[in-house]
Structure formats: structure tokens, C-alpha cells
Design a protein around this motif. Structure first.
Motif, PDB file in Angstrom:
ATOM      1  N   VAL A 663       0.757  -1.016   0.125  1.00  0.00           N
ATOM      2  CA  VAL A 663      -0.385  -0.253   0.063  1.00  0.00           C
ATOM      3  C   VAL A 663       0.718   0.954   0.509  1.00  0.00           C
ATOM      4  O   VAL A 663       0.470   1.919  -0.884  1.00  0.00           O
ATOM      5  CB  VAL A 663      -1.239   0.126   1.439  1.00  0.00           C
ATOM      6  N   ALA A 664       2.001   1.034   0.665  1.00  0.00           N
ATOM      7  CA  ALA A 664       3.263   2.409   0.785  1.00  0.00           C
ATOM      8  C   ALA A 664       3.192   2.958  -0.863  1.00  0.00           C
ATOM      9  O   ALA A 664       3.236   3.745  -0.924  1.00  0.00           O
ATOM     10  CB  ALA A 664       4.181   2.413   1.679  1.00  0.00           C
ATOM     11  N   SER A 665       3.605   1.961  -1.433  1.00  0.00           N
ATOM     12  CA  SER A 665       4.254   1.887  -2.982  1.00  0.00           C
ATOM     13  C   SER A 665       2.969   2.530  -3.559  1.00  0.00           C
ATOM     14  O   SER A 665       2.731   3.724  -4.247  1.00  0.00           O
ATOM     15  CB  SER A 665       4.547   0.930  -3.429  1.00  0.00           C
ATOM     16  N   LEU A 666       2.031   2.107  -3.456  1.00  0.00           N
ATOM     17  CA  LEU A 666       0.825   1.869  -4.423  1.00  0.00           C
ATOM     18  C   LEU A 666      -0.296   4.047  -3.849  1.00  0.00           C
ATOM     19  O   LEU A 666      -0.907   4.248  -4.437  1.00  0.00           O
ATOM     20  CB  LEU A 666      -0.394   1.350  -4.279  1.00  0.00           C
ATOM     21  N   ALA A 667       0.236   4.055  -2.299  1.00  0.00           N
ATOM     22  CA  ALA A 667      -0.635   5.124  -2.474  1.00  0.00           C
ATOM     23  C   ALA A 667      -0.202   7.206  -2.320  1.00  0.00           C
ATOM     24  O   ALA A 667      -0.176   7.719  -2.361  1.00  0.00           O
ATOM     25  CB  ALA A 667      -0.951   4.888  -1.073  1.00  0.00           C
ATOM     26  N   ARG A 668       0.872   6.170  -2.779  1.00  0.00           N
ATOM     27  CA  ARG A 668       2.094   7.767  -2.843  1.00  0.00           C
ATOM     28  C   ARG A 668       1.157   8.724  -3.219  1.00  0.00           C
ATOM     29  O   ARG A 668       1.159  10.095  -3.264  1.00  0.00           O
ATOM     30  CB  ARG A 668       3.534   7.719  -3.866  1.00  0.00           C
ATOM     31  N   GLU A 669       0.225   9.022  -4.602  1.00  0.00           N
ATOM     32  CA  GLU A 669      -0.429  10.065  -5.578  1.00  0.00           C
ATOM     33  C   GLU A 669      -1.554  10.148  -4.588  1.00  0.00           C
ATOM     34  O   GLU A 669      -2.429  10.442  -5.642  1.00  0.00           O
ATOM     35  CB  GLU A 669       0.301   9.914  -7.037  1.00  0.00           C
ATOM     36  N   LEU A 670      -2.073   9.480  -3.494  1.00  0.00           N
ATOM     37  CA  LEU A 670      -3.529   8.999  -3.427  1.00  0.00           C
ATOM     38  C   LEU A 670      -3.473  10.432  -2.273  1.00  0.00           C
ATOM     39  O   LEU A 670      -2.940  10.376  -1.897  1.00  0.00           O
ATOM     40  CB  LEU A 670      -3.953   8.266  -2.968  1.00  0.00           C
ATOM     41  N   ASP A 671      -4.653   9.837  -1.674  1.00  0.00           N
ATOM     42  CA  ASP A 671      -5.534  10.932  -0.823  1.00  0.00           C
ATOM     43  C   ASP A 671      -5.802  10.056   0.261  1.00  0.00           C
ATOM     44  O   ASP A 671      -5.628  10.599   1.640  1.00  0.00           O
ATOM     45  CB  ASP A 671      -6.768  12.422  -0.600  1.00  0.00           C
ATOM     46  N   PHE A 672      -6.640   8.965   0.212  1.00  0.00           N
ATOM     47  CA  PHE A 672      -6.948   8.000   0.894  1.00  0.00           C
ATOM     48  C   PHE A 672      -6.724   6.587   0.653  1.00  0.00           C
ATOM     49  O   PHE A 672      -7.064   6.779  -0.561  1.00  0.00           O
ATOM     50  CB  PHE A 672      -8.197   9.075   1.131  1.00  0.00           C
ATOM     51  N   VAL A 673      -7.205   5.668   1.479  1.00  0.00           N
ATOM     52  CA  VAL A 673      -7.537   4.158   0.752  1.00  0.00           C
ATOM     53  C   VAL A 673      -8.369   3.419   1.455  1.00  0.00           C
ATOM     54  O   VAL A 673      -8.728   4.463   2.964  1.00  0.00           O
ATOM     55  CB  VAL A 673      -6.354   3.243   0.895  1.00  0.00           C
ATOM     56  N   SER A 674      -9.026   2.953   1.076  1.00  0.00           N
ATOM     57  CA  SER A 674     -10.398   2.395   1.742  1.00  0.00           C
ATOM     58  C   SER A 674     -10.269   0.835   1.952  1.00  0.00           C
ATOM     59  O   SER A 674     -10.441   0.471   0.620  1.00  0.00           O
ATOM     60  CB  SER A 674     -11.534   2.739   1.276  1.00  0.00           C
ATOM     61  N   ILE A 675     -10.305   0.228   2.952  1.00  0.00           N
ATOM     62  CA  ILE A 675      -9.722  -1.282   3.141  1.00  0.00           C
ATOM     63  C   ILE A 675     -12.079  -2.006   2.681  1.00  0.00           C
ATOM     64  O   ILE A 675     -12.555  -1.663   3.836  1.00  0.00           O
ATOM     65  CB  ILE A 675      -9.463  -1.558   4.340  1.00  0.00           C
ATOM     66  N   GLY A 676     -11.615  -2.645   2.036  1.00  0.00           N
ATOM     67  CA  GLY A 676     -12.425  -3.288   1.242  1.00  0.00           C
ATOM     68  C   GLY A 676     -12.889  -4.299   2.190  1.00  0.00           C
ATOM     69  O   GLY A 676     -11.787  -5.609   2.040  1.00  0.00           O
ATOM     70  N   THR A 677     -13.190  -4.553   3.235  1.00  0.00           N
ATOM     71  CA  THR A 677     -13.377  -5.893   4.272  1.00  0.00           C
ATOM     72  C   THR A 677     -14.049  -7.465   3.401  1.00  0.00           C
ATOM     73  O   THR A 677     -13.473  -8.180   4.527  1.00  0.00           O
ATOM     74  CB  THR A 677     -13.587  -5.716   5.707  1.00  0.00           C
ATOM     75  N   ASN A 678     -14.588  -7.032   2.930  1.00  0.00           N
ATOM     76  CA  ASN A 678     -15.597  -8.810   2.630  1.00  0.00           C
ATOM     77  C   ASN A 678     -14.643  -9.017   1.576  1.00  0.00           C
ATOM     78  O   ASN A 678     -14.055 -10.388   1.657  1.00  0.00           O
ATOM     79  CB  ASN A 678     -16.323  -7.677   1.780  1.00  0.00           C
ATOM     80  N   ASP A 679     -13.691  -8.534   0.596  1.00  0.00           N
ATOM     81  CA  ASP A 679     -13.236  -9.207  -0.164  1.00  0.00           C
ATOM     82  C   ASP A 679     -11.957  -9.726   0.231  1.00  0.00           C
ATOM     83  O   ASP A 679     -11.031 -10.367  -0.049  1.00  0.00           O
ATOM     84  CB  ASP A 679     -13.051  -8.169  -1.509  1.00  0.00           C
ATOM     85  N   LEU A 680     -11.082  -8.749   1.168  1.00  0.00           N
ATOM     86  CA  LEU A 680     -10.440  -8.839   1.383  1.00  0.00           C
ATOM     87  C   LEU A 680     -10.470  -9.882   2.685  1.00  0.00           C
ATOM     88  O   LEU A 680      -9.127 -10.973   2.611  1.00  0.00           O
ATOM     89  CB  LEU A 680      -9.014  -7.778   2.122  1.00  0.00           C
ATOM     90  N   THR A 681     -10.948 -10.116   3.296  1.00  0.00           N
ATOM     91  CA  THR A 681     -11.597 -11.700   4.022  1.00  0.00           C
ATOM     92  C   THR A 681     -11.522 -12.787   2.995  1.00  0.00           C
ATOM     93  O   THR A 681     -10.650 -13.887   3.390  1.00  0.00           O
ATOM     94  CB  THR A 681     -12.548 -11.203   4.816  1.00  0.00           C
TER      95      THR A 681
END
Length: 784
Positions: A663-681
Motif C-alpha cells: 500500500v505504501a507504493s500504491l498510495a504515493r499520489e493518493l489522498d486516502f485508501v478504503s479497505i473493503g473487508t469483504n473481499d480482503l477476507t
């Protein structure tokens, strides 16, 4: 009033067209409509003598308009004019107007007392609205000359805009006044058009939220404008679309009562086949259709429309008819065909589509009950059994209905005063019956399995803990029910208070939105952390236009008081198909083209959506979020497609372990991230939640999932939100806040409860290290 004759090769087609047209005007204002169609109820063809009889039936001093389908229908109608009295034939008009659209326009226009010439012109224009919308033909709108003496502005409040029925009501009203009325759509610039012409009103294509300027001239201009304002205030006669109220349901997740146990099969043992099996089947299908049409006027109309489509499927009906002609009984043939279709659905990879087998069986059983004369439905079983159960358990006023699976019709017709709750043996939370029951506030638990439940035994369940108890402590359950009611009441009363924990941290609690009504109904939300656009437009067969999307996003923002809304771009694939973007069959759709991956080969649909999001962001705070992201290259591509950010905040969904870990590399140009726990699980545990064999493994509180969430919070470097099911569970929400999540997006009814639980919590007292080191989800719950 003129009479109308419909000549068609098909009786079924003609009857259906007349039924559609008849819905457009009140019964006392309809012209006489006579049908000459088919050689009999099932044989195609036309008969000149039958047409002449229909003309005689519809004859009126004002004239008769004859609509025809094709070929020999014209020849039969021309020959019929030689059979009727010449005084009748001289005021009969044959028209080449389209059969369905022309009939609708003719019926509406004739109902106002218009002349034969005027009705014929309107019938000829029947295709104008469709042609204009699709751009097939340039439609020239005939408008009255001169300036209007007076004008008023009204708003189209109807969910589907000024479609056929409300347009017909408007036209009928206008033609009842001595005035010339024109309409202009101020949002699109279309018009002015003649408000007394159904076809011209159709060319406006006025959608929900559009502003119409109504101009009127003539002796009754004032009166007609006042009447139109009143009609518009009532949604042009359409019932406003609202979520069904709880209708007496407690809205809780816990219940107790004597069990009413129903079986899955309609008893066919006493059925005796005769020599009229096809006719019996047609009668049963007609009765079933009437029942379904009677259920589809509420919030869940689309579910019962789907049931009607299954009921009237021509391929299945052909299979059943062939089986009957081969010697099978009507119930046997019907059951075999629909069982085969249900089995086909159950073999599909898509979890949502697998649950559609429930709908097939529901339609199957509805017709079987009509064929056998049985009124035994789960709803009827429950209604009859409550009194008997109450005689032995007098202090329990309602029963627990135990069913193999819950279909939508049963859920819609349960008497909530008699039903304490429903226990469903099958797993799955996306079945239509489950959706309907929850919308009515009926307590419900799914996935209880094949546990033996003796009829009449007092049982209880608590969906919050996932327990189904055959020997409950009644006093303890009542205490839980009372506590949950108090908890909900207090939470709703204090919903607008901020969710500030006892140790001083304020967590934003937002709402997940799949329909505008979700935003209207919620209490206390700080905005929307997830606008599910694939659900918002999931009933569309064609992609929504940019303007249509902007209207929907504006409506959500307005309902939430212009608090920030997070719009997720199209998230399709796996268990979320989009009708207007069909996908090729995949061996494993959950590991295939999902979310953002799809649009790298169909970028035009994403670009339209991003355009709509940018336009909305110019008026109200908007965040945009890209789903199913795995690599930095995908993020870069999405940002390139988005272009200038302007006032937009941009984020991604973290739904796969790979995204969480990098996530650190993905979020470099972003303002936020939102975790979708359904799919992540699901991806972390390799377990499909809708598969009963492994559903228990897909637990969002599994320490492995929590460790990934913790990693995201510590390393993302941007704001971290959660919008999956964990955010809707008050206990889990507290843990997420303790891990450092600052924004939670929950389903609407849970927002007040999540905020209340957070206000009671001291996050500094939660041992997150112990939670992350736990051996399994049960131990995590014990620690909490």
C-alpha cells in the motif's frame, strides 16, 4: 368517443398490447377497444369476418381507428370493410401506425374525446419518442404557434421520469381544458412541445429531477396551469418510490418463538391428470401471473418482474408443452423444466447467480400450488400455526418460521404481527427473500443448516452472534431483545452527535449507498464513504448517460446535506454483474476481470463516469475511489484517465492482500485508501462466504485479516477508511478505530449503533497487540 380495433396474427400479442394501453387511462375514460386476433387462442392468423365483427363492436358515430400488425392483417381488414354496413365503413380508418406504441397513443388521445383525425395523427406519431431518444430519425416536434400567455415551472419527481403512464395522465389532463399548453425541459433545452400530444411529450425524455416550464394560452390557461402544478406535486399520479417501512417488524437481529417448520416441496401425490393438461397449465400460469403482478407495486418491484419473466419464459413454456404433448402431466412437466433450470443456476460460478435458483423454485412452486389447488405456502403455514402454538406458549405471541430457503413472495406476504423472525436453512445473504424480509424489519438468520427443529418447539436466534438455540432461556432472550430495543432507540435519538470516544478521538461514520433512498433514510451519517455505482445503476440494460449519473450523484449529496460522498467507479465482475457490460465466462470470475481491470479494455465507460464525477464535484464535496487495484501501474493508469483532480480527493480500494502489503507504493499520489473487508477476507482466507462448506472460514475478525489492516494503517501514509461489513458491526468498528482507522462507512441502519458504541469506547484500553497475536477469530471476539 371513437372506437379502436386491434388486428393481429396473435391473440396473446393483442391481449398484452391492449392490457398495456388500458393501464394508461382510467377505466371510465377508455374508448371501446375490440380485438380480432388469431384464428383461436393459440393459432396464428387473421380472419376478415372476425375483423368485421370487431369493427361493429367498436363502432361509434365519432369513427373507428383500426391498427394492424403485418401482412394479411391489412388484407383481412380491407376485406372486412366489405362485410360491414356501408354507413359504418365510411367512418372507419385503417392506419399504418405501430401496433403497440400507436395503440397506447391512440387510447390516451381518444380518452380525451379527440376526433378520429387527431387520434390517427397521434397513433402515427407513436414511434416519435423512441426514435428521438435513439436518434434513428430526426423528429420534428410540432408545436403550437405563438407565445404562451402564462407559465409555471414544475419538477419531475418520478423515479423513471415522465414515462408513458405519467405522460398519459398529463396529456389527458391538458386535453380536458380549453387551452393550448406547451412544455420545455429547462435542463436539456428540449421543447417547446405540445403537451396535449403523448408522442410529443415523449420526445422531451424528461427525467427525474428535470425542471419543466409549462406555458399556457387560452380561456382556461390559469386553470390548466394550476391543475398541472397539482399533478406534478403528486408525481404525475405515480406513487413515490420509498423503502418499505418496517410494517410492524422489530428491525432487530434477535427473536424467540415457537417454530413453524415448512417443507420445500408442493405435494403432487393427489393430482389426477386429465385430457386438458395444457389448458390447466395455462390457467395456473395466468393465476400465478396475477398474484405476482399484485405484489410488484412496492419497493421490490424488480424482484417480482424477474419472477414474471421466469413465469412467462417462452423457451421453458415450449419445453413444458412438448412434455405434456408427450404424455406428461402438467405438474410433472412444469416441475421437471424448472428443476432443471434451478440446477443450472446452482452450477454457476457466480455466487449471486447461484442464489437466483431460489427465484426459479419460487416460480415453480407458485404454479404447482395453482395446479394442485393448494394454498399451503410458508406464509399461510405460519399464519395458521401461530394460534395453535400460542395455545401452548401463551406468552409468545409470534412464531419463528423455519424454511429451507426464503423466496421474495413469501417474505413480502408474511404477517409481521404473527412472525417473530425467520430462520433460513440455506446460507447466503443476497437472496431476494432475505433482502425483502430485512427491508420489512423482520428478524432473520441464515445458514442454520439441517438441524432438526421439532414443530412447535420454542427456539431462538441471535444473528449478531450467529447462534440458533433449540433450548433457549426465554428470560435471557427477552432481556436481550429489550436491551437491543433500548440500544437502537437511544442510538437513533443521539445519531447526530459526533462519534467521539472516551479518550478523545473522533471517528467519521458514514453510510454505504446503493440507492438514493439509502441516503434519505440514514440518520447521523457524516456523508457517504461508499456510493456503489454498479448497484445504483444495476437495473439498466444500457449505460447511464453522464447527465443521468450527475442527477443521481446530486440527489445523494442533497439527501446527505452536501456532506462528502465517496463515489466508487464501476465495480463489476465476480458476484456483481452489470447488464449493460456483459463479460465473457471465466473459469474463476473472482480471480478474473473485476473492478478496474475490466475498464482497461473498455475505458470509454469509465471516462463517462469520471466526467460525471468531476461535474458533481464542482457543486458538492466528492471523493473518487477505484476498486480492485493490485499494482502501481493500475493506479497510474486510473490517475491518467481521471486527468486534472481539481476539487477531487482520490483513493483506491484495498481488497486483495497484494494491495495491502504494498500500500505504501500504491498510495504515493493518493489522498486516502478504503479497505473493503469483504473481499480482503475472502481472498486472505481463500473462502467464499456464500459457500456453506467454507463460509465459516471467511471471518473478517480472522487475525490474518486484522494484521493486513494494521499494516495498511501503519504504512499507507494517507487517511485509511473501511467500507466493508466489519465497519457495520459496532464491536468490530471499535477495534478498527483502535487500530488507527479514522473513517468507517456502514450500512444505513447500523450508523447510529456504530456511533453509539464508539462513544462508549476508550480506545486506549484495547490491547491491539493481543488481538493481532490471537490464534483465531473466536479468540479475538473473546478479547474484545
Amino acid at each position: 368517443m371513437i372506437g379502436i380495433v386491434l388486428v393481429s396474427h396473435s391473440r396473446a400479442l393483442a391481449d398484452a398490447a391492449v392490457g398495456l394501453a388500458a393501464e394508461m387511462v382510467a377505466a371510465d375514460k377508455r374508448p371501446v377497444i375490440a380485438v380480432a386476433a388469431g384464428l383461436d387462442a393459440t393459432t396464428f392468423g387473421t380472419d376478415a369476418m372476425a375483423v368485421s365483427e370487431a369493427i361493429t363492436t367498436a363502432d361509434s358515430p365519432d369513427g373507428v381507428l383500426v391498427l394492424l400488425d403485418l401482412g394479411s392483417a391489412v388484407l383481412s381488414a380491407e376485406m372486412a370493410l366489405e362485410f360491414v354496413d356501408p354507413s359504418v365503413a365510411e367512418h372507419v380508418r385503417l392506419t399504418s401506425a405501430p401496433l403497440v406504441e400507436g395503440l397506447v397513443a391512440a387510447v390516451v388521445t381518444a380518452s380525451t374525446g379527440a376526433s378520429l383525425d387527431a387520434v390517427a395523427v397521434e397513433a402515427q406519431r407513436g414511434l416519435a419518442g423512441k426514435q428521438d431518444h435513439l436518434g434513428d430519425v430526426e423528429v420534428v416536434a410540432a408545436t403550437p404557434a405563438g407565445e404562451a400567455d402564462r407559465t409555471v415551472d414544475v419538477v419531475v419527481g418520478n423515479e423513471h421520469g415522465l414515462h408513458a403512464r405519467p405522460a398519459a395522465r398529463l396529456v389527458g389532463l391538458v386535453n380536458g381544458y380549453d387551452a393550448t399548453v406547451v412544455l420545455t425541459d429547462l435542463d436539456t433545452g428540449r421543447g417547446p412541445v405540445d403537451a396535449g400530444s403523448l408522442s410529443m411529450v415523449a420526445t422531451l425524455n424528461a427525467q427525474q429531477g428535470h425542471r419543466l416550464r409549462v406555458g399556457a394560452s387560452g380561456t382556461q390557461a390559469v386553470e390548466v396551469l394550476a391543475a398541472i402544478e397539482a399533478l406534478a406535486a403528486e408525481n404525475f399520479g405515480d406513487e413515490p418510490v420509498r423503502k418499505a417501512p418496517a410494517a410492524g417488524g422489530s428491525g432487530l437481529d434477535v427473536a424467540i418463538g415457537p417454530a413453524v417448520v415448512t417443507g420445500a416441496q408442493v405435494d403432487l401425490g393427489d393430482y389426477v391428470a386429465g385430457d386438458n393438461e395444457i389448458a390447466r397449465l395455462e390457467d395456473a400460469v395466468r393465476a400465478a401471473g396475477d398474484e405476482l403482478r399484485g405484489m410488484r407495486d412496492g419497493e421490490h418491484r424488480e424482484i417480482f418482474d424477474a419472477h414474471l419473466a421466469l413465469l412467462e419464459d417462452r423457451t421453458l413454456r415450449g419445453e413444458v408443452r412438448s412434455a405434456i404433448e408427450g404424455g406428461a402431466s402438467a405438474p410433472g412437466a412444469w416441475k421437471q423444466a424448472y428443476d432443471r433450470l434451478a440446477e443450472t443456476f446452482e452450477q454457476l460460478d457466480d455466487a449471486y447467480q447461484r442464489e437466483r435458483a431460489q427465484d426459479v423454485r419460487a416460480v415453480r412452486d407458485r404454479v404447482l400450488r395453482a395446479l394442485t389447488g393448494s394454498s399451503t405456502t410458508p406464509a399461510a403455514d405460519a399464519a395458521r400455526s401461530v394460534d395453535a402454538a400460542g395455545s401452548t406458549v401463551p406468552d409468545l405471541a409470534a412464531s419463528i418460521l423455519v424454511v429451507p430457503e426464503l423466496d421474495a413472495a413469501t417474505a413480502a406476504t408474511l404477517e409481521v404481527a404473527r412472525i417473530a423472525g425467520v430462520a433460513v436453512r440455506a446460507a447466503g445473504t443476497t437472496g431476494h427473500g432475505v433482502i425483502v424480509a430485512r427491508s420489512r424489519g423482520i428478524p432473520l438468520i441464515t445458514g442454520i443448516g439441517d438441524v432438526d427443529v421439532p414443530a412447535g418447539t420454542v427456539v431462538a436466534f441471535d444473528a449478531r452472534t450467529g447462534t440458533f438455540d433449540l433450548t433457549p432461556d426465554a428470560d435471557a432472550v427477552r432481556a436481550t431483545i429489550a436491551a437491543r430495543k433500548d440500544e437502537r432507540r437511544l442510538a437513533v435519538e443521539e445519531a447526530d452527535r459526533p462519534a467521539t470516544t472516551r479518550d478523545g478521538r473522533t471517528i467519521d461514520v458514514l453510510v454505504n449507498v446503493g440507492a438514493v433512498q439509502d441516503a434519505i433514510d440514514v440518520r447521523g451519517a457524516n456523508g457517504s464513504g461508499l456510493v456503489r455505482t454498479e448497484v445504483l445503476f444495476g437495473d439498466r440494460r444500457t449505460p447511464p448517460t453522464v447527465d443521468e449519473q450527475v442527477e443521481a450523484y446530486r440527489a445523494i449529496a442533497d439527501a446527505l446535506g452536501n456532506k462528502p460522498i465517496t463515489i466508487r467507479t464501476w465495480d463489476i465482475g465476480g458476484d456483481k454483474p452489470l447488464p449493460f457490460l456483459p463479460q465473457a465466462k471465466e473459469a474463476n470470475p473472482f480471480l478474473g476481470e473485476r473492478g478496474l481491470r475490466v475498464f482497461r479494455r473498455r475505458p470509454e465507460l469509465l471516462r463517462d463516469q469520471l466526467d460525471a464525477i468531476r461535474r458533481t464535484a464542482a457543486e458538492t464535496p466528492v471523493h473518487v475511489m477505484f476498486p480492485m487495484v493490485t499494482t502501481a501501474d493500475e493506479v497510474a493508469w486510473a490517475l491518467t484517465e481521471l486527468g486534472p483532480r481539481d476539487a477531487l480527493e482520490v483513493g483506491i480500494m484495498v481488497e486483495v492482500p497484494a494491495a495491502a502489503l504494498r500500500v505504501a507504493s500504491l498510495a504515493r499520489e493518493l489522498d486516502f485508501v478504503s479497505i473493503g473487508t469483504n473481499d480482503l477476507t475472502q481472498y486472505t482466507t481463500a473462502a467464499d462466504r456464500t459457500n456453506t462448506a467454507v463460509a465459516a472460514l471467511a471471518d473478517g475478525l480472522d487475525p490474518a485479516v486484522l494484521q493486513l489492516i494494521d499494516h495498511v494503517v501503519r504504512t499507507a501514509g494517507v487517511r485509511v477508511a473501511v467500507c466493508g461489513d466489519l465497519a457495520s458491526d459496532p464491536q468490530s468498528a471499535v477495534l478498527l478505530a483502535a487500530l488507527g482507522v479514522t473513517e468507517l462507512s456502514a450500512v444505513g441502519p447500523q450508523v447510529p449503533l456504530v456511533k453509539a458504541r464508539l462513544r462508549q469506547a476508550d480506545l486506549s484500553q484495547i490491547d491491539t497487540a493481543a488481538v493481532l497475536a490471537a490464534k483465531d477469530a473466536d479468540q479475538v471476539r473473546g478479547l474484545l
